[in-house]
Write a protein that holds these residues in place. Structure first.
Motif, PDB file in Angstrom:
ATOM      1  N   HIS A 242      -0.265  -1.429  -8.947  1.00  0.00           N
ATOM      2  CA  HIS A 242      -0.900  -0.207  -9.440  1.00  0.00           C
ATOM      3  C   HIS A 242       0.130   0.883  -9.691  1.00  0.00           C
ATOM      4  N   THR A 243      -0.179   1.746 -10.653  1.00  0.00           N
ATOM      5  CA  THR A 243       0.664   2.898 -10.985  1.00  0.00           C
ATOM      6  C   THR A 243       0.033   4.167 -10.440  1.00  0.00           C
ATOM      7  N   ARG A 244       0.829   5.002  -9.804  1.00  0.00           N
ATOM      8  CA  ARG A 244       0.400   6.337  -9.407  1.00  0.00           C
ATOM      9  C   ARG A 244       1.207   7.311 -10.256  1.00  0.00           C
ATOM     10  N   ARG A 245       0.565   7.875 -11.259  1.00  0.00           N
ATOM     11  CA  ARG A 245       1.278   8.685 -12.239  1.00  0.00           C
ATOM     12  C   ARG A 245       2.061   9.815 -11.576  1.00  0.00           C
TER      13      ARG A 245
ATOM     14  N   SER B 143       8.786   5.137  -5.460  1.00  0.00           N
ATOM     15  CA  SER B 143       9.207   5.861  -6.655  1.00  0.00           C
ATOM     16  C   SER B 143      10.159   5.010  -7.491  1.00  0.00           C
TER      17      SER B 143
ATOM     18  N   ALA C 278       4.311   9.497  -9.455  1.00  0.00           N
ATOM     19  CA  ALA C 278       4.751   9.151  -8.101  1.00  0.00           C
ATOM     20  C   ALA C 278       5.477   7.810  -8.052  1.00  0.00           C
TER      21      ALA C 278
ATOM     22  N   VAL D 113       3.392   3.840  -1.965  1.00  0.00           N
ATOM     23  CA  VAL D 113       3.870   4.187  -3.299  1.00  0.00           C
ATOM     24  C   VAL D 113       5.398   4.279  -3.262  1.00  0.00           C
TER      25      VAL D 113
ATOM     26  N   ARG E 199       0.804  -1.221   0.000  1.00  0.00           N
ATOM     27  CA  ARG E 199       0.000   0.000   0.000  1.00  0.00           C
ATOM     28  C   ARG E 199       0.841   1.275   0.000  1.00  0.00           C
TER      29      ARG E 199
ATOM     30  N   TYR F 196       4.886   3.251  -7.952  1.00  0.00           N
ATOM     31  CA  TYR F 196       4.096   2.025  -8.014  1.00  0.00           C
ATOM     32  C   TYR F 196       3.819   1.507  -6.603  1.00  0.00           C
TER      33      TYR F 196
END
Length: 252
Positions: A232-235, A192, A237, A190, A188, A239
């Protein structure tokens, strides 16, 4: 400061199964960030602050299992902070960091109630090892009886290098395994591209961060193919990995 990873190490957990908590107190942002990153890689929950008042306030709220405390802070010295911490948490282990190599400074920290002392510059691996020892001796946590990481229905055995999802075996290359292990040690959260490059490849690719995208795509094909996605990808930021949502209950 340097750090090398120890394969197959066992994660420390609190008695309730939650991650060990460590408070990092240092006014040098670069040191605080490096320490926090290294300790999070152990699977621990970390809070950090850069002054004594913040240390006392955060300790009161966070209730850490151990504290890494710089001897020299902008608002008060480490010994004063230690005294205040002891009033809040009388048994919490404290590891002092000091830029001074004088014997009297080390003795002062230990005499005042500190549990250990490390002189800057230091090895991150040494700090981690000493903290593990302090936490174990304090009885705040016990090592996991097995070396298995679990996120949702995905499991990874750090000793046998076996990976399964929903009971089905998944074959990974050595690099894919290290990438998945880093993600699963930080569920959970993110991460970089820079953090992933540093931990999985151990050096800077000089702008070739697309190697992370490539290996994330490899993992997705093996972990998420035909299933609810976990990676999941956090644009802008990075994964993260988290359990897939449970399927809706049947209406039949």
């Amino acid at each position: 400061m340097t750090m090398t990873t120890s394969p197959g190490r066992h994660e420390l957990l609190r008695s309730d199964g939650s991650p060990v908590r460590v408070l990092v107190v240092d006014d040098e942002a670069s040191i605080s960030e490096l320490l926090s990153m290294a300790l999070r890689y152990e699977g621990w929950q970390i809070r950090s602050t850069g002054d004594g008042a913040g240390a006392v306030r955060t300790a009161r709220e966070f209730r850490p299992d151990a504290v890494v405390l710089d001897m020299m802070l902008p608002d008060m010295d480490g010994l004063s902070v230690l005294g205040r911490l002891r009033r809040e948490l009388p048994d919490v282990p404290v590891l002092f960091l000091t830029a001074k190599d004088a014997l009297e400074d080390r003795i002062a920290g230990l005499t005042a109630g500190g549990d250990d002392c490390v002189t800057k510059p230091f090895s991150l691996e040494e700090v981690v090892a000493r903290l593990r020892g302090l936490i174990r001796r304090a009885g705040a946590a016990d090592p996991r009886s097995e070396s298995t990481l679990v996120v949702g229905d995905l499991t990874l055995d750090e000793d046998s290098h076996e990976v399964t999802r929903g009971g089905r075996s998944i074959h990974l290359t050595a690099t894919e395994f290290e990438l998945l292990r880093f993600l699963m040690r930080n569920p959970r959260r993110v991460l970089s591209k820079a953090q992933i490059l540093d931990r999985v490849w151990s050096y800077d690719f000089g702008g070739r961060a697309n190697v992370v995208e490539l290996y994330i795509s490899y993992l997705r094909r093996k972990i998420d193919a035909g299933r609810e996605p976990m990676i999941h990808t956090r644009r802008g930021a990075g994964y993260l990995i988290k359990p897939a949502p449970a399927p809706p209950p049947s209406t039949t």
